[in-house]
Design an enzyme around this catalytic site. Structure first.
Site, PDB file in Angstrom:
ATOM      1  N   ASP B 187     100.204  27.924  59.350  1.00 55.82           N
ATOM      2  CA  ASP B 187     100.000  28.746  60.544  1.00 55.82           C
ATOM      3  C   ASP B 187      98.933  28.104  61.415  1.00 55.82           C
ATOM      4  O   ASP B 187      98.076  28.773  61.961  1.00 55.82           O
ATOM      5  CB  ASP B 187      99.609  30.175  60.141  1.00 55.82           C
ATOM      6  CG  ASP B 187      99.738  31.129  61.322  1.00 55.82           C
ATOM      7  OD1 ASP B 187     100.310  30.732  62.335  1.00 55.82           O
ATOM      8  OD2 ASP B 187      99.266  32.266  61.221  1.00 55.82           O
ATOM      9  N   LYS B 190     101.217  24.232  66.007  1.00 59.21           N
ATOM     10  CA  LYS B 190     102.655  24.141  65.768  1.00 59.21           C
ATOM     11  C   LYS B 190     103.129  22.689  65.799  1.00 59.21           C
ATOM     12  O   LYS B 190     104.145  22.344  65.198  1.00 59.21           O
ATOM     13  CB  LYS B 190     103.421  24.942  66.811  1.00 59.21           C
ATOM     14  CG  LYS B 190     102.873  26.331  67.057  1.00 59.21           C
ATOM     15  CD  LYS B 190     102.752  27.149  65.791  1.00 59.21           C
ATOM     16  CE  LYS B 190     101.812  28.319  66.005  1.00 59.21           C
ATOM     17  NZ  LYS B 190     101.269  28.854  64.751  1.00 59.21           N
ATOM     18  N   ASP B 215     104.917  29.963  59.814  1.00 59.89           N
ATOM     19  CA  ASP B 215     104.978  31.081  60.756  1.00 59.89           C
ATOM     20  C   ASP B 215     105.206  30.554  62.168  1.00 59.89           C
ATOM     21  O   ASP B 215     104.975  29.377  62.452  1.00 59.89           O
ATOM     22  CB  ASP B 215     103.653  31.860  60.678  1.00 59.89           C
ATOM     23  CG  ASP B 215     103.753  33.162  61.439  1.00 59.89           C
ATOM     24  OD1 ASP B 215     104.880  33.635  61.631  1.00 59.89           O
ATOM     25  OD2 ASP B 215     102.704  33.696  61.847  1.00 59.89           O
ATOM     26  N   ASN B 216     105.654  31.442  63.051  1.00 60.80           N
ATOM     27  CA  ASN B 216     105.804  31.120  64.479  1.00 60.80           C
ATOM     28  C   ASN B 216     106.684  29.906  64.741  1.00 60.80           C
ATOM     29  O   ASN B 216     106.381  29.081  65.594  1.00 60.80           O
ATOM     30  CB  ASN B 216     104.435  30.853  65.126  1.00 60.80           C
ATOM     31  CG  ASN B 216     103.507  32.030  65.030  1.00 60.80           C
ATOM     32  OD1 ASN B 216     102.527  31.975  64.317  1.00 60.80           O
ATOM     33  ND2 ASN B 216     103.837  33.090  65.716  1.00 60.80           N
ATOM     34  N   GLU B 245     103.855  38.801  66.309  1.00 58.32           N
ATOM     35  CA  GLU B 245     102.884  39.765  65.811  1.00 58.32           C
ATOM     36  C   GLU B 245     102.292  40.596  66.960  1.00 58.32           C
ATOM     37  O   GLU B 245     102.013  40.084  68.035  1.00 58.32           O
ATOM     38  CB  GLU B 245     101.752  39.039  65.060  1.00 58.32           C
ATOM     39  CG  GLU B 245     101.122  37.882  65.817  1.00 58.32           C
ATOM     40  CD  GLU B 245     101.843  36.562  65.607  1.00 58.32           C
ATOM     41  OE1 GLU B 245     102.870  36.581  64.920  1.00 58.32           O
ATOM     42  OE2 GLU B 245     101.388  35.541  66.122  1.00 58.32           O
TER      43      GLU B 245
END
Lengths: 889, 263
Positions: B187, B190, B215-216, B245
């Site tokens: 996380d 990216k 994530d993401n 989120e």
């Protein structure tokens, strides 16, 4: 005599053999498996380019091989003769026959194929053998026909099918005798050739359908809903092609070839005032100047009754083509609708919702993994939604909020519609003002305001509707229908505002025309007076046609407006395509390398193909064509061009810049919906056209009907002058209200009668369906009872055999092991073999397979045999569970 | 000049488009407001960093030693007051479930930020498991350290490493004595997902069955990472679709990879 003897006998005894010789069967199946492989290999070969050459080769090979086999069979026969061991010999023969009836045999056979032995001579067969052979062939044929309904695994079906076909092929020829046989062989050959020709012809036909491959490719990538748009586009293209042929062949070409040439009369000449700029691109682009004074528009046509050496009745032809195009369109649309209704008449989606979803929701035309993923996801979600719907139908907690939101959404949409309507009205009024002031003083933007605003609203409002419809929380299908309805309302509102504005303009022009007409008579009179006073004997001064004053010709104005509308609409569509799809795709693709979030998967993403919007655009475009084609004969031609370009451009765009829809839905059901909309639009667009034709008198100095009071007077004129007197009399009688009214009444009655009959048929259908359902349930119940009975029998049998089983435990265990090695095909064929009894490895209590259930359900074993080795525990499981339920009953 | 001037009616025709865009992107506008504008404003007003403000809130509103209450306090602050891109409660549930199923003994977390996900992971670990948490930014790491200690996890359970991931990963085997990683949670930046994943593969710490959760992956998104795992064939993978989120309308996803090894 003895050579041929084996074959029928072998076939006749096949069934008993099946029961007797499991081991032999097994080796046979092994061979068969090999053959399947061979078959596959052969198929691959077939796909290669020089298929025909190979075919020929294979045929030769095959023939040779057959000979070899027959020789072998003879050998067998010989052995049998010598040894006289009936059983042994028979077994061998069977193997031979079996292998020979298969498509390809193993290599050993190939090695022996050199001999020059002759084939089976049917003359050598005795009559009863012939009979048996015939019967066997017949049996095989029957098997092939009924194969589709057999509850066997696909692999077995294929193998059986291939075997049977080979067998039939081989022995059918042997049935005839002598000459008859040759004729028969010839017939068979011809029928095969014929079939091949038919297949080729079918292929050729598909290759001839325009854009078929393109559409198929799109279909495989995007599912049938997107493809349905392209099919619709193609259909539309076909219709427009015919409209184009009619107008081009019967109106434009005759006028251009046989009518008076350009510049002979005022209506065929550019006026002096416009002559200077008549060839400018800007003017031509607006369809003024030379474009206006050409065959493209109504005003150019002369009211001369017959033109050229053919005595072509131009005004009549113009009128009839105008009516004919509309009539043809009605006919085609209604016929297509009826055909579609026939195709989709039986489906009812309501009664077995989940079953339908389960078994019919896959789109088998998808050939792209991504689309398949999407489809998979959409089916899953549709299941979820359906379950949720079912749950919601039980409890409706927040119904008030939903209702409020729906009302709100509709209110917003109505506001939007009203706003867009007002905007168009405002723009049209402004443009009228501009027109009165003179267009030259205004900018291009202002002159094209109406078209621009209409196109822009038609483009953006649907987006807004889409956003608003998220409030409503409808099922996607319902939401799509609402969306379509709203866009329909929007387009229709826009179109009708436009038409109303046009009507205003027509009235203005007619006022102007009156003044001009008066002025012209004054001018002519003054001219006459002037010439008269100067020199009464001289001919009147001839003016150049460009100098003659003329009326405004509202028909041409209407035609021009429609042509401009079509052009701007087309431009908007293409520009949207290029910006909204192509540019977006390019940006998303290449900016993604240097952007802070994922553009492809995240926010802007690639665009989806908007089926509903595109279909509606197409439909409304067609509506405009129907409306304007009477006043601008060039419209169908323009539309054909547009559709042609659209086809290529959109095919390209959809393949290169769109992604498959997230909600891939099947389009088969919605086709008629589109057709219905087309029909409505057709009606609504012919309405104003017919209104103008019937109520407004044509301009006095332009068009084929000039000088007449009404346009349809041309019919009257033709009847009077071109037909014998009795015909016009008959016609006048026939058009008498006293005759017409009863006729209409009769038609209404007929429609009513047909409608009521179809209704009763529908009811009968529903009743039959219900009956079927109840019968089904009855059958199920019966089966259940029978199964229960079988269970009791089985229990008894098990109790009885339990003790016996324990004795030959070890032997059967070994047997079991051997069996587990087998593959699918073999285990399916072992119906007649004594059942393998026990399996102690998994620690279950011993149980037997008593014959009782097998006779009841001969297919259970078959299907379970599909899982190698795993069939038995599975089969035992339900039985173990069913025991207590049995006791309960 | 008048030739270029567009008439007002044509401009009015663009209103539906404008409305559509506003409505379509409303979540992004809200996110922009909360994550950027409010943050800049508060930074100027309070003189503290966003993470420090969050820490203050947690300190005053949560029970020390209770991870759940700390997570709740974080969630409240992030959804009501300001925005920090923690994993959030919804995707956190998926993470909890995966951890429960896997019950890993060695866990690596890339990007601790202010400790939310570290606490989340640490509380669902089995006994004797150890979590290595990486954070590049020293200020954030200090806060994360405080939060972790506040939640009651000691040095044996959670080890916070203040270094960039591309420096630490090659050293994991030598300096930290790791044999294998059972679970990796990504996380951080990216753009580093893919290089870090490849580095992990190269280090040989991944074994068959090791799970990597990123994530993401859809928003802000790691397209290269997704493309790589699609092609590489080393993983069994799926993307858990969820929303971003503390936001309802922005779609996001969490990628779950199970390392299969080279066959």
């Amino acid at each position: 005599m003895k050579k041929g003897r084996r074959d029928p006998e072998a076939k006749g005894g096949e069934r008993e053999e099946e029961e007797e010789q499991p081991e032999m069967k097994r080796c046979k199946t092994a061979k068969r498996r090999k053959n399947i492989k061979n078959e596959n290999a052969r198929k691959m070969e077939e796909e290669e380019e020089e298929a025909e050459v190979r075919n020929a080769k294979r045929k030769k090979k095959h023939a040779k091989r057959e000979k070899g086999e027959r020789e072998e069979r003879e050998e067998d026969g010989g052995k049998r003769r010598v040894k006289e061991k009936a059983r042994e010999g028979r077994r061998r023969t069977h193997t031979r026959v079996e292998t020979s009836s298969e498509p390809e045999t193993s290599e050993e056979d190939e090695l022996e194929e050199e001999s020059e032995e002759s084939e089976v001579r049917p003359e050598s067969l005795s009559p009863e053998e012939l009979e048996m052979l015939k019967e066997a062939v017949y049996e095989r044929k029957k098997l092939v026909q009924g194969l589709r309904g057999k509850p066997w695994p696909m692999k077995e079906k294929l193998v059986t099918l291939r075997e049977s076909q080979e067998f039939v092929e081989k022995y059918e020829g042997a049935l005839g005798k002598g000459k008859g046989r040759k004729i028969y062989a010839y017939k068979v050959m011809m029928s095969k050739k014929w079939m091949k020709f038919q297949r080729d012809f079918e292929n050729f036909k598909t290759a001839c359908i325009p854009w078929e491959m393109k559409i198929k490719e799109i279909e495989s990538h995007f599912g049938s809903s997107v493809a349905s748009y392209f099919i619709f586009l193609r259909w539309m293209y076909g219709i427009n092609m015919i409209l184009f042929c009619l107008t081009f062949g019967l109106v434009m070409v005759p006028e251009a070839l046989m009518g008076r040439p350009y510049g002979t009369i005022p209506r065929k000449t550019v006026p002096r005032a416009e002559a200077a700029s008549a060839m400018d691109f800007a003017v031509l682009w607006d369809f003024g100047g030379y474009a206006q004074y050409s065959v493209l528009f109504y005003g150019y046509y002369n009211n001369q009754r017959a033109i050229g050496w053919l005595k072509f009745r131009m005004p009549l032809s113009y009128f009839l083509v105008g009516v004919g195009t509309v009539a043809y369109s009605y006919m085609v649309v209604i016929r297509t609708m009826a055909r579609n209704a026939n195709e989709s008449g039986v489906g009812d989606d309501n009664s077995f919702n989940f079953s339908w979803k389960m078994f019919t929701s896959w789109d088998y035309l998808i050939g792209n993994p991504e689309t398949a993923d999407n489809k998979f996801a959409s089916i899953t979600t549709s299941f979820k939604e359906a379950i949720l719907e079912e749950q919601e139908s039980c409890k409706d907690d927040n119904i008030h909020l939903t209702r409020f939101l729906r009302v709100l959404a509709n209110f917003l949409v109505l506001c939007c519609l009203a706003g867009s309507g007002y905007l168009i009205y405002f723009v049209v009024r402004r443009s009228q003002k501009f027109a009165l002031e003179g267009l030259e003083t205004h900018t291009w933007w202002e002159r094209n305001e109406v078209n621009m605003v209409m196109s822009l609203l038609g483009m953006f409002c649907p987006m807004l509707f889409d956003v608003i419809s998220a409030l409503e929380n409808y099922h996607p299908r319902v939401a799509l229908q609402w969306q379509l309805g709203r866009i329909f309302a929007l387009f229709l509102g826009n179109l009708y505002t436009f038409i109303i504005a046009l009507m205003d303009e027509i009235n203005l022009k007619r006022e102007e025309e009156k003044i001009i007409k008066f002025n012209i008579t004054m001018w002519e009179a003054s001219l006459y007076n002037a010439t008269g006073s100067e020199n009464s004997t001289a001919l009147p001064v001839t003016f150049h046609p460009a100098d003659v004053p003329r009326g405004p010709c509202w028909e041409t104005m209407v035609g021009q407006e429609f042509v401009r509308l079509i052009i701007s609409d087309t431009m908007t569509t293409y520009i949207t395509l290029l910006i909204g799809d192509f540019l977006r795709a390019v940006l998303v693709r290449f900016l993604n390398y240097c952007w802070c979030w994922d553009l492809e998967a995240g926010f802007p993403s690639y665009s989806e193909f908007d089926v509903s919007g595109n279909v509606l655009g197409l439909i409304f475009n067609q509506g405009m064509i129907w409306m304007g084609a009477f006043y601008a004969p060039c419209l169908p031609a323009l539309n054909v061009l547009r559709l042609h370009v659209s086809m290529y451009l959109q095919c390209w765009a959809v393949m290169c810049c769109n992604v498959p829809q997230e909600r891939v839905f099947k389009a088969s059901g919605s086709n008629n919906f589109y057709m219905a909309m087309l029909l409505v639009i057709l009606f609504l667009s012919t309405l104003p056209a017919i209104y103008t034709i019937v109520t407004i008198p044509p301009s006095f100095d332009c068009g084929p009907f000039s000088g007449k009071k009404r346009m349809f007077d041309v019919i009257q004129e033709t009847l009077e002058s071109d037909f014998p007197a009795w015909f016009s009399k008959v016609f006048s009688y026939a058009s008498n209200p006293g005759l017409v009214l009863p006729f209409i009444l009769l038609m209404v009655l007929a429609i009513y009668y047909l409608q009521s009959t179809s209704k009763s048929y529908k009811e009968a259908n529903v009743d039959l369906k219900k009956k079927l359902q109840t019968q089904n349930e009855e059958n199920k119940r019966k089966n259940k009872l029978a199964a229960l009975k079988a269970q009791t029998d089985l229990e008894e049998a098990r109790a009885a055999t339990q003790t016996a089983e324990q004795k030959n435990n070890n032997a059967s265990l070994q047997h079991q092991h051997a069996e587990e090695e087998e593959d699918l095909g073999s285990s399916q064929r072992k119906n007649g073999r004594p059942p393998p009894s026990v399996r102690h490895q998994d620690g279950r209590p011993p149980a037997t397979r008593a014959p009782a259930p097998r006779t009841l359900h001969p297919d259970t074993h078959r299907s379970l045999g599909y899982l190698p080795g795993g069939g038995f525990p599975q089969q035992r499981e339900p039985r173990m569970h069913r025991v207590p339920s049995l006791q309960r009953h | 000049s008048s030739a270029l001037m567009v008439s007002p009616a044509i401009a009015l025709a663009f209103i539906p488009l404008l409305l559509t865009i506003i409505i379509r992107c409303r979540y992004y506008f809200v996110l922009f407001y909360r994550a950027v504008l409010v943050r800049i404003w508060k930074d100027c007003v309070t003189g503290l960093s966003r993470e420090e403000r969050a820490y203050q809130y947690v300190l005053t509103h949560a029970t020390p030693g209770d991870p759940d209450s700390i997570l709740d306090a974080f969630d409240v602050w992030c959804s009501k007051v300001e925005f920090i891109s923690n994993i959030g409660p919804k995707k956190g549930k998926i993470l909890d479930r995966l951890l429960m199923e896997q019950s890993p003994l060695t866990v690596l977390e890339l990007g601790a930020h202010c400790g939310y996900s570290t606490v989340r992971i640490a509380r669902s670990l089995p006994l004797g498991a150890r979590l290595y948490s990486l954070e590049m930014d020293a200020r954030n790491a200090a806060i994360a350290e405080k939060i972790i200690r506040l939640a009651g996890f000691d040095d044996d359970t959670v080890e916070l490493i203040v270094n960039p991931s591309d420096e630490v990963i090659p050293l994991l085997r030598s300096d930290y004595g790791l044999e294998r990683l059972d679970f990796v949670f990504m996380d951080h930046w990216k753009k580093c997902y893919l290089p870090d994943l490849q580095m992990l593969e190269g280090s040989g710490l991944l074994r068959k069955g090791s799970m990597i959760v990123a994530d993401n992956v859809l928003f802000p998104g790691a397209p290269k990472f997704l493309r790589y795992i699609r092609k590489s064939g080393l993983y069994e993978w799926k993307v858990h679709r969820a929303t971003l989120e503390y936001s309802k309308g922005i779609r996001d996803g969490m990628a779950e990879l199970v390392y299969q090894g080279i066959k």
